[in-house]
Design a protein around this motif. Structure first.
Motif, mmCIF file in Angstrom:
data_model
loop_
_atom_site.group_PDB
_atom_site.id
_atom_site.type_symbol
_atom_site.label_atom_id
_atom_site.label_comp_id
_atom_site.label_asym_id
_atom_site.label_seq_id
_atom_site.Cartn_x
_atom_site.Cartn_y
_atom_site.Cartn_z
ATOM 1 N N ASN A 185 0.809 -1.275 -0.016
ATOM 2 C CA ASN A 185 -0.008 0.226 -0.023
ATOM 3 C C ASN A 185 0.839 1.255 -0.018
ATOM 4 O O ASN A 185 1.277 1.678 1.026
ATOM 5 C CB ASN A 185 -0.797 0.066 1.026
ATOM 6 N N PRO A 186 1.063 1.854 -1.073
ATOM 7 C CA PRO A 186 2.071 2.941 -1.366
ATOM 8 C C PRO A 186 1.620 4.087 -0.652
ATOM 9 O O PRO A 186 2.286 4.915 -0.443
ATOM 10 C CB PRO A 186 2.203 2.994 -3.094
ATOM 11 N N GLU A 187 0.234 4.277 -0.553
ATOM 12 C CA GLU A 187 -0.191 5.255 0.126
ATOM 13 C C GLU A 187 -0.524 5.480 1.603
ATOM 14 O O GLU A 187 -0.759 6.441 2.387
ATOM 15 C CB GLU A 187 -1.871 5.552 -0.346
ATOM 16 N N ASN A 188 0.335 4.597 2.419
ATOM 17 C CA ASN A 188 0.026 4.498 3.844
ATOM 18 C C ASN A 188 1.184 5.268 4.367
ATOM 19 O O ASN A 188 2.459 4.975 4.209
ATOM 20 C CB ASN A 188 0.531 2.943 3.934
ATOM 21 N N ALA A 189 0.560 6.397 4.829
ATOM 22 C CA ALA A 189 1.650 7.513 5.486
ATOM 23 C C ALA A 189 2.320 6.925 6.766
ATOM 24 O O ALA A 189 3.403 7.897 6.856
ATOM 25 C CB ALA A 189 0.631 8.913 5.855
ATOM 26 N N ASN A 190 1.737 6.115 7.555
ATOM 27 C CA ASN A 190 2.383 5.741 8.508
ATOM 28 C C ASN A 190 3.774 4.469 7.912
ATOM 29 O O ASN A 190 4.991 4.524 8.505
ATOM 30 C CB ASN A 190 1.811 4.575 9.291
ATOM 31 N N GLY A 191 3.705 4.123 6.639
ATOM 32 C CA GLY A 191 4.706 3.749 6.013
ATOM 33 C C GLY A 191 5.902 4.521 5.500
ATOM 34 O O GLY A 191 6.989 4.335 5.608
ATOM 35 N N SER A 192 5.455 5.657 4.700
ATOM 36 C CA SER A 192 6.446 6.734 4.371
ATOM 37 C C SER A 192 6.947 7.409 5.567
ATOM 38 O O SER A 192 8.338 7.658 5.580
ATOM 39 C CB SER A 192 5.604 7.567 3.390
ATOM 40 N N HIS A 193 6.120 7.511 6.608
ATOM 41 C CA HIS A 193 6.638 8.250 7.765
ATOM 42 C C HIS A 193 7.984 7.717 8.494
ATOM 43 O O HIS A 193 8.945 8.059 8.483
ATOM 44 C CB HIS A 193 5.841 8.395 8.705
ATOM 45 N N PHE A 194 7.632 6.361 8.550
ATOM 46 C CA PHE A 194 8.807 5.568 9.189
ATOM 47 C C PHE A 194 9.943 4.853 8.411
ATOM 48 O O PHE A 194 11.123 4.624 8.703
ATOM 49 C CB PHE A 194 8.262 4.276 10.079
ATOM 50 N N LYS A 195 9.426 5.056 7.039
ATOM 51 C CA LYS A 195 10.600 4.844 5.898
ATOM 52 C C LYS A 195 11.600 6.060 6.160
ATOM 53 O O LYS A 195 12.785 5.805 6.089
ATOM 54 C CB LYS A 195 10.164 4.652 4.474
#
Ligand SMILES: [Fe+2]
Length: 426
Positions: free
Chosen positions: A191-201
């Protein structure tokens, strides 16, 4: 006939429209994307008797800072939950405790709830992340507790974008940076739209010292993120930190004014206070001056939204704003405050900010040093608590203790050992 949510939990509604909009709303909350309130409003419009729809609305309103609306929604959910399943009743109860200010009781209930219902992601979510109920527990071992929590949940979720991103986040905050980055990339692929993902990346890239790559990644990712999304301001802060490190000062100010400081950010007050205070002070540590008008504006904002002690992470940052703005009365209130999960640490740090504002470096170091062992109790991420780490190093440098400053970075924050963004370190 009842439906299941995306995680296989039974929902006490017979409306397929309510079910679909509910699942959509849950995904907005789990991914920190804008639109949760609208989804849950549509849920309860389709089925006004659906307790979890109202509970979802309460949580989504919290993320928009609408606490009065959240409280009224959870009150309605509580009224309706008596005739639902035990999972739904307990799910509503956790949010009810949270919204009545009983954070410790809410945390205990979530921890026992997920033993019986590990795939109740919306409820489990309350204890994840660095701003969750474990993150803000004030426990000295809270980073390990968070890792233990997501480690227990992980096997129940398979290849789920939310769970993978939450576990990756836990790994990042105990220093497992490579494992975190690998897992986060897996989560973002799902899910590229997951802001929790981009945040902790972005956090993993920060911990790995990937300044250029991190800034490039977030800049591209943010193009598709709604400026009303709950993490927009905080992700702007991550970009501003990197811009500062790269010496792109005009870009840093543009990010601050468009998305971090009061008037620009549409985020939650806690993010506006903590991120604005932190970027201002870190800019000053790096040799960039911040006007007294800017400090005054963020002090006024902090005093409005955090008028008394209670949220220790916010209090620690508010105290910085008040000290730099010369607002002694506001600062003294926080020095003497006794409320909050880490209230015993707020006073010493507030004294340190006061001494720093007066350029009394030795006094500031005396106040700050005892806090350095336990500042994890404030909550927030390692990147956020670098505010204290870099302040500590700055004090050592101001006092001519250059070797000690380098040893402090080598031992405490090796990512800054060779190059710390503090004037006089290199
Ligand atoms: Fe962050």
């Amino acid at each position: 006939m009842p439906f299941d949510d995306r995680y296989g939990n039974t929902l006490s509604t017979s409306s397929d429209a309510a079910r679909d909009r509910y699942v959509e709303g849950v995904d907005h909350v789990l991914a920190a994307t804008y639109g949760g309130v609208q989804s849950f409003e549509a849920t309860v419009a389709a089925d006004p008797g659906f307790a979890l729809g109202h509970a979802g609305l309460a949580r989504a309103r919290m993320y928009e800072g609408d606490m009065a609306g959240a409280k009224s929604a959870i009150a309605r959910a509580s009224e309706l939950s008596a005739d639902t399943t035990s999972r739904e009743r307990q799910h509503v109860e956790t949010l009810s405790l949270l919204l009545s200010g009983q954070a410790g009781a809410a945390r205990d209930l979530v921890l026992s709830h997920v033993q019986d219902f590990p795939r109740d992601a919306f409820c489990a979510q309350i204890c994840t992340n660095v701003f969750g109920l474990i993150g803000f527990s004030g426990h000295v071992a809270r980073e390990a507790e968070l890792l233990a929590y997501t480690t227990r949940l992980l096997p129940h979720y398979g290849e789920d974008w939310w769970m993978l991103s939450m576990h990756a986040l836990s790994l990042c905050e105990v220093g497992e940076v490579a494992a975190s980055l690998e897992l986060m990339d897996r989560a973002l692929a799902l899910n590229p739209e997951n802001a929790n993902g981009s945040h902790f990346k972005a956090h993993a890239q920060y911990e790995a010292g990937e300044t250029d790559a991190g800034l490039g990644f977030l800049e591209t990712w943010m193009e598709g993120y709604d400026s009303r999304g709950v993490l927009h301001g905080h992700l702007s802060w991550h970009m501003a930190l990197w811009a500062l490190e790269l010496g792109q000062i005009d870009r840093m100010w543009a990010l601050i004014d468009a998305g971090i400081a009061p008037g620009g950010s549409q985020g939650l007050p806690i993010n506006i206070v903590t991120d604005t205070a932190a970027i201002y002070h870190r800019a000053e540590l790096a040799g960039v001056s911040v006007s007294s008008e800017r400090w005054q504006a963020i002090s006024d904002f902090a005093a409005k939204f955090f008028p008394a002690s209670g949220q220790s992470f916010a209090d620690m940052h508010s105290a910085l704003c008040h000290a730099m703005a010369g607002e002694s009365e506001r600062l003294e209130k926080l020095m003497e405050g006794t409320k909050g999960y880490a209230a015993d640490l707020v006073g010493p740090v507030a004294h340190a900010w006061k001494a720093i504002a007066a350029q009394q470096w030795a006094e500031a170091l005396r106040r700050l040093t005892p806090v350095m062992a336990d500042h994890v109790r404030f909550g927030g991420s390692r990147a956020q608590r670098d505010l204290l780490e870099l302040t500590y190093v700055n004090l050592l440098l101001r006092l001519g203790l250059r070797d000690e400053a380098r040893r402090a970075m080598q031992g405490r924050r090796p990512i800054f050992a060779d190059h710390a963004p503090v004037v006089g370190y290199d």
